[in-house]
Write a protein that holds these residues in place. Structure first.
Motif, PDB file in Angstrom:
ATOM      1  N   GLU A 240       0.852  -1.187   0.000  1.00  0.00           N
ATOM      2  CA  GLU A 240       0.000   0.000   0.000  1.00  0.00           C
ATOM      3  C   GLU A 240       0.889   1.238   0.000  1.00  0.00           C
ATOM      4  O   GLU A 240       2.066   1.182   0.412  1.00  0.00           O
ATOM      5  CB  GLU A 240      -0.920   0.034   1.221  1.00  0.00           C
ATOM      6  CG  GLU A 240      -1.893  -1.125   1.330  1.00  0.00           C
ATOM      7  CD  GLU A 240      -3.041  -1.048   0.343  1.00  0.00           C
ATOM      8  OE1 GLU A 240      -3.212   0.014  -0.293  1.00  0.00           O
ATOM      9  OE2 GLU A 240      -3.772  -2.044   0.215  1.00  0.00           O
ATOM     10  N   LEU A 241       0.345   2.368  -0.452  1.00  0.00           N
ATOM     11  CA  LEU A 241       1.075   3.630  -0.456  1.00  0.00           C
ATOM     12  C   LEU A 241       0.658   4.442   0.766  1.00  0.00           C
ATOM     13  O   LEU A 241      -0.544   4.673   0.982  1.00  0.00           O
ATOM     14  CB  LEU A 241       0.775   4.415  -1.733  1.00  0.00           C
ATOM     15  CG  LEU A 241       1.146   3.715  -3.056  1.00  0.00           C
ATOM     16  CD1 LEU A 241       0.754   4.581  -4.244  1.00  0.00           C
ATOM     17  CD2 LEU A 241       2.634   3.400  -3.096  1.00  0.00           C
ATOM     18  N   ASP A 243       0.647   7.569   1.602  1.00  0.00           N
ATOM     19  CA  ASP A 243      -0.100   8.812   1.421  1.00  0.00           C
ATOM     20  C   ASP A 243      -1.460   8.598   0.764  1.00  0.00           C
ATOM     21  O   ASP A 243      -2.215   9.550   0.567  1.00  0.00           O
ATOM     22  CB  ASP A 243       0.727   9.806   0.601  1.00  0.00           C
ATOM     23  CG  ASP A 243       1.111   9.250  -0.754  1.00  0.00           C
ATOM     24  OD1 ASP A 243       1.209   8.005  -0.882  1.00  0.00           O
ATOM     25  OD2 ASP A 243       1.308  10.041  -1.695  1.00  0.00           O
ATOM     26  N   ARG A 244      -1.789   7.322   0.422  1.00  0.00           N
ATOM     27  CA  ARG A 244      -3.066   7.060  -0.240  1.00  0.00           C
ATOM     28  C   ARG A 244      -3.864   5.972   0.472  1.00  0.00           C
ATOM     29  O   ARG A 244      -4.826   5.434  -0.093  1.00  0.00           O
ATOM     30  CB  ARG A 244      -2.830   6.678  -1.707  1.00  0.00           C
ATOM     31  CG  ARG A 244      -2.119   7.769  -2.503  1.00  0.00           C
ATOM     32  CD  ARG A 244      -2.012   7.414  -3.971  1.00  0.00           C
ATOM     33  NE  ARG A 244      -3.302   7.279  -4.599  1.00  0.00           N
ATOM     34  CZ  ARG A 244      -3.478   6.937  -5.882  1.00  0.00           C
ATOM     35  NH1 ARG A 244      -2.409   6.731  -6.656  1.00  0.00           N
ATOM     36  NH2 ARG A 244      -4.683   6.820  -6.402  1.00  0.00           N
ATOM     37  N   VAL A 298      -1.183  -1.616  -6.107  1.00  0.00           N
ATOM     38  CA  VAL A 298      -0.265  -0.519  -6.412  1.00  0.00           C
ATOM     39  C   VAL A 298       0.295  -0.673  -7.821  1.00  0.00           C
ATOM     40  O   VAL A 298       0.456   0.311  -8.556  1.00  0.00           O
ATOM     41  CB  VAL A 298       0.869  -0.479  -5.369  1.00  0.00           C
ATOM     42  CG1 VAL A 298       1.933   0.542  -5.757  1.00  0.00           C
ATOM     43  CG2 VAL A 298       0.304  -0.162  -3.990  1.00  0.00           C
ATOM     44  N   GLU A 302       0.281   2.018 -10.981  1.00  0.00           N
ATOM     45  CA  GLU A 302       1.456   2.484 -11.732  1.00  0.00           C
ATOM     46  C   GLU A 302       1.200   2.446 -13.230  1.00  0.00           C
ATOM     47  O   GLU A 302       1.623   3.343 -13.966  1.00  0.00           O
ATOM     48  CB  GLU A 302       2.666   1.626 -11.372  1.00  0.00           C
ATOM     49  CG  GLU A 302       3.154   1.827  -9.940  1.00  0.00           C
ATOM     50  CD  GLU A 302       4.229   0.831  -9.551  1.00  0.00           C
ATOM     51  OE1 GLU A 302       4.503  -0.092 -10.359  1.00  0.00           O
ATOM     52  OE2 GLU A 302       4.789   0.959  -8.448  1.00  0.00           O
TER      53      GLU A 302
END
Length: 615
Positions: A240-241, A243-244, A298, A302
């Motif tokens: 997971e990112l 900031d998201r 993710v 991309e």
């Protein structure tokens, strides 16, 4: 009291207005002068349509033809505070003048002045659902179209001659706007009114939460804390990112663009690549279209971020989990005009939420294996409504189509596999040239997307093949690159991810990187597709290597690609064990023609999706 009750019920009801965009647009244009028709039993619901239209265009004027008896005057008094003016009169019967001629003159004048004139063709005394001549005369003399309206909501039916609808508060309601009819005959109008009325009633039945809908939503809400913990675990594992992360809960930034917004959802890399040709074609056909593209991974995000229209007409979000509150935030923020799901991404709560908001949901490249179909059938009591709520499904072929039909999907098309339209996999051609120099003239056998238990079989087959081709180089590409370290250690092979390359003595190489499948296919003399020779199987995409002209073999466990195997039987070789695979590696191969594999599925899907958006 009637005015207060109707206002409270109709304003607290969650209404959806359906029908084509063109038909709905007619109801929000001032000074058009159009005749509206609805059955008498729906008369008490007419103000809801008025509230909707006035919110969009305050200048519209509505007049309602009402009988001049005591009941008619009562209704007129109840609706007058909302600006709905009654025209009193009805068709004369048995020589008794009921003011029909005078009402006709007033209605003609109001139409000429641009007002909407609503009429119940079977009123005021029936018979129910039988069209009386007054509305047909009005349309013919005024030369104005009749728009049939179907209206329904959570209500009770009074014991009157028409079963008058008595609305209840805090429910669900549906208005279905039919296509305009210019000077129709009696039967044409009757059929059209019955069709929109039945559709509105069906919409309300389906929009209401069933016991199973509530159960599914309750389970999702109970699991929300556990899902939050799971997201934190995935974050630590790099899946997971940071900031998201809030997007998984329906939060996060972003604003809905103006105009038509189509939501496309693809789970991961394969589905995202599959949807790319469709996305490009939709953007080309509709220059005003914006697309919200969601993925679950993710890596899928991309790929979307590399689209040339990303940040302009294409935006990306991670799809929220199927928790009612989380997904409700997502829909409230983005309000898509339609949703396209790719392959087998089906979530009952998400589809139910879209259905209740009249957002059409379609499934493209629909895939449903025998095993998946059996599982859905076992859970039919919990998920049965889901398949009937899909607007339509474009299945990959006859077998998938049959599964969707058996589960209750109403409209199923057999358009073929969307992966046939995908462009060839990308490649760094400078790196390709360098690796070709490193490898030289050695024959290269690529085993792509292998799963646990298959690498041993592939390497054993390659060992046998080297008796005929001593310089054969085998490139293993595990489906999950994280397995690269373990495979390299077990088989004592170099790894690409750490910069190691095969020398002249190396018989194998572990390609444990992401996004380089196109590079290795272009190096291959022949290739084998994994997830097909051991374990549960299911197979992987055979179009990708064949499109590049690479002779391709696969094992017999290709359940997820049965339609493709049937289509590609002249180009795809099936091996059953180590011996048959080793023999195929060394025998002469016929190079497939990439042109034969192209089939424009997109050209059939795009127009149908755009047509669905316009409904």
């Amino acid at each position: 009291m009637i005015h207060v009750w109707l206002g409270a019920c109709l304003r607290s009801t969650h209404w959806n207005v359906g029908g084509t965009k063109q038909a709905r647009a007619l109801l929000t244009q001032a000074d058009q002068g159009t005749v509206l028709a609805l059955w008498h039993r729906s008369l008490t619901l007419a103000p809801a349509l008025w509230f909707w239209a006035r919110a969009i265009e305050p200048r519209v004027k509505l007049r309602v033809l009402i009988s001049r008896n005591a009941d008619g005057r009562l209704i007129a008094d109840a609706i007058r505070p909302w600006g709905i003016i009654g025209i009193h009169g009805s068709t004369s019967r048995k020589g008794k003048d009921k003011g029909g001629a005078a009402a006709l003159r007033v209605a003609l004048r109001e139409l000429k002045q641009g007002a909407f004139v609503a009429i119940t063709p079977d009123g005021p005394r029936g018979p129910a659902e039988e069209v009386q001549p007054g509305i047909l005369v009005l349309s013919r003399i005024s030369r104005r179209p009749i728009i049939p309206l179907g209206m329904a909501c959570n209500s009770i039916r009074l014991p009157s001659w028409d079963g008058l609808t008595f609305p209840l508060p805090f429910g669900r309601g549906s208005v279905v706007v039919g296509e305009p009819l210019l000077e129709p005959d009696t039967e044409t109008l009757r059929v059209a009114l019955n069709a929109v009325a039945k559709q509105a009633e069906a919409n309300v039945r389906n929009q209401n939460l069933s016991v199973m809908d509530r159960l599914w939503g309750g389970v999702g809400s109970l699991l929300a804390p556990a899902l939050t913990i799971m997201l934190r675990v995935r974050l630590k594992r790099g899946r997971e990112l940071p900031d998201r992360l809030r997007e998984r809960m329906g939060l996060g930034g972003g604003h809905r663009p103006k105009g038509t917004l189509l939501w496309i959802h693809a789970a991961s890399v394969g589905e995202t690549l599959c949807a790319r040709p469709l996305l490009d074609d939709l953007l080309e056909k509709r220059p005003d279209l914006h697309v919200l593209f969601t993925t679950a991974t993710v890596t899928g995000a991309e790929i979307v971020s590399r689209h040339p229209e990303f940040g302009r007409r294409v935006s990306h979000r991670f799809i929220p989990h199927d928790v009612p509150r989380w997904f409700g935030r997502f829909l409230k923020r983005w309000q898509p005009d339609g949703a396209v799901f790719v392959e087998s991404e089906l979530w009952p709560g998400i589809i139910a939420a879209c259905y209740r908001k009249a957002i059409p949901v379609v499934l493209v490249n629909g895939r449903l294996s025998d095993r998946s179909a059996r599982r859905w059938k076992k859970a039919a009591s919990l998920t049965g409504r889901m398949f009937s709520r899909l607007s339509w499904v474009a299945a990959r072929g006859p077998e998938d189509a049959a599964h969707f039909r058996s589960l209750g999907t109403k409209a199923v098309y057999e358009d073929g596999d969307l992966k046939q339209d995908a462009p060839p996999l990308s490649c760094d051609f400078a790196e390709l040239e360098r690796l070709q120099a490193v490898i030289g003239n050695r024959p290269v056998f690529v085993a792509a997307s292998t799963h646990p238990g298959e690498e041993e079989l592939v390497l054993a087959a390659a060992t046998l093949a080297r008796k005929k081709q001593p310089d054969l180089l085998t490139i293993l590409i595990p489906r999950h690159p994280k397995r690269g370290e373990e495979l390299a250690s077990r088989f004592d092979l170099p790894r690409r991810s750490v910069g190691q390359e095969p020398n002249n003595k190396a018989h194998g190489w572990i390609a444990d990187t992401l996004g380089e499948l196109g590079l290795f296919y272009r190096l291959a003399t022949c290739c084998f597709l994994g997830n097909s020779l051991a374990g549960k199987g299911g197979g992987h995409n055979p179009f990708e290597p064949l499109r590049l002209g690479v002779p391709t073999a696969t094992g017999p466990l290709m359940e997820n690609w049965r339609e493709a195997v049937n289509l590609l039987h002249d180009y795809l070789h099936i091996v059953k064990d180590i011996d048959s695979l080793s023999q195929w590696i060394t025998e002469p191969h016929v190079t497939p023609s990439p042109a034969v594999l192209q089939r424009s599925v997109v050209s059939r899907l795009s127009p149908r999706i755009l047509e669905t958006l316009e409904r």
